[in-house]
Design a protein around this motif. Structure first.
Motif, short mmCIF file in Angstrom:
data_model
loop_
_atom_site.label_atom_id
_atom_site.label_comp_id
_atom_site.label_asym_id
_atom_site.label_seq_id
_atom_site.Cartn_x
_atom_site.Cartn_y
_atom_site.Cartn_z
N LEU A 228 62.50 25.02 3.25
CA LEU A 228 62.03 24.53 1.95
C LEU A 228 60.56 24.82 1.67
N LEU A 229 59.70 24.70 2.66
CA LEU A 229 58.27 24.70 2.42
C LEU A 229 57.59 26.05 2.54
N HIS A 230 58.14 26.97 3.30
CA HIS A 230 57.48 28.26 3.49
C HIS A 230 57.88 29.25 2.42
N LYS A 231 56.93 30.06 2.00
CA LYS A 231 57.19 31.10 0.99
C LYS A 231 57.53 32.44 1.65
N ASN A 232 57.18 32.61 2.91
CA ASN A 232 57.43 33.85 3.63
C ASN A 232 58.92 33.95 3.97
#
Length: 125
Positions: free
Chosen positions: A26-30
Motif C-alpha cells: 500500500l505505501l510504497h510507490k516503487n
C-alpha cells in the motif's frame, strides 16, 4: 492474551508478516517494493497454512509400519495447497517482474505515480 499469542507463535508470525507485506504493497510507490510486499504476503499465507496443517505427534501421510488409521497422520491438504500456491506465486512474480521491466523500458522509472503521470500525458497527445 500474550500467552495465547506465544502459544500460537507460527500463526502470530504469519499475521505480522502479512501485515508487513500489505503495508509495503500500500505505501510504497516503487514497483519492485510492491512485488516484494506481495511475495511477503504469499509467504505469510503459506506459513499460516503449514502451521494449521501440522498436528503435534502425528506423522506425514505415508503409510508406516502398517498403520492405516487416519488419526495417526497429519492432513495432507494444507501441504498440497502450499505447494500449489508456491508454483502460482513464482509464475505471478515472474509475470509482474517482466511487466515491470517493460514499464521501466518505456517510462524510465519504477515510481508508479511518475509512470501514471507520463501515461496520462501520452494519452492527451
Amino acid at each position: 492474551m500474550a500467552v495465547h499469542l506465544l502459544f500460537n507463535i507460527e500463526e502470530t508470525v504469519a499475521v505480522i508478516l502479512f501485515g508487513v507485506g500489505f503495508t509495503m504493497l500500500l505505501l510504497h510507490k516503487n514497483l519492485i517494493k510492491k512485488i516484494m510486499g506481495m511475495n511477503i504476503m504469499d509467504t505469510a499465507v503459506y506459513l499460516f497454512l503449514a502451521a494449521k496443517g501440522y498436528i503435534q505427534g502425528r506423522a506425514v501421510p505415508i503409510e508406516l509400519n502398517g498403520i492405516r488409521e487416519a488419526a495417526a497422520y497429519i492432513n495432507p491438504v494444507p501441504s498440497g495447497l502450499v505447494l500449489t500456491g508456491i508454483v502460482v506465486s513464482v509464475s505471478t512474480t515472474a509475470l509482474m517482474l517482466a511487466l515491470t521491466i517493460r514499464l521501466y523500458e518505456r517510462y524510465g522509472s519504477l515510481d508508479l505515480d511518475e509512470i501514471l503521470t507520463q501515461a496520462k500525458e501520452e494519452e492527451k497527445t
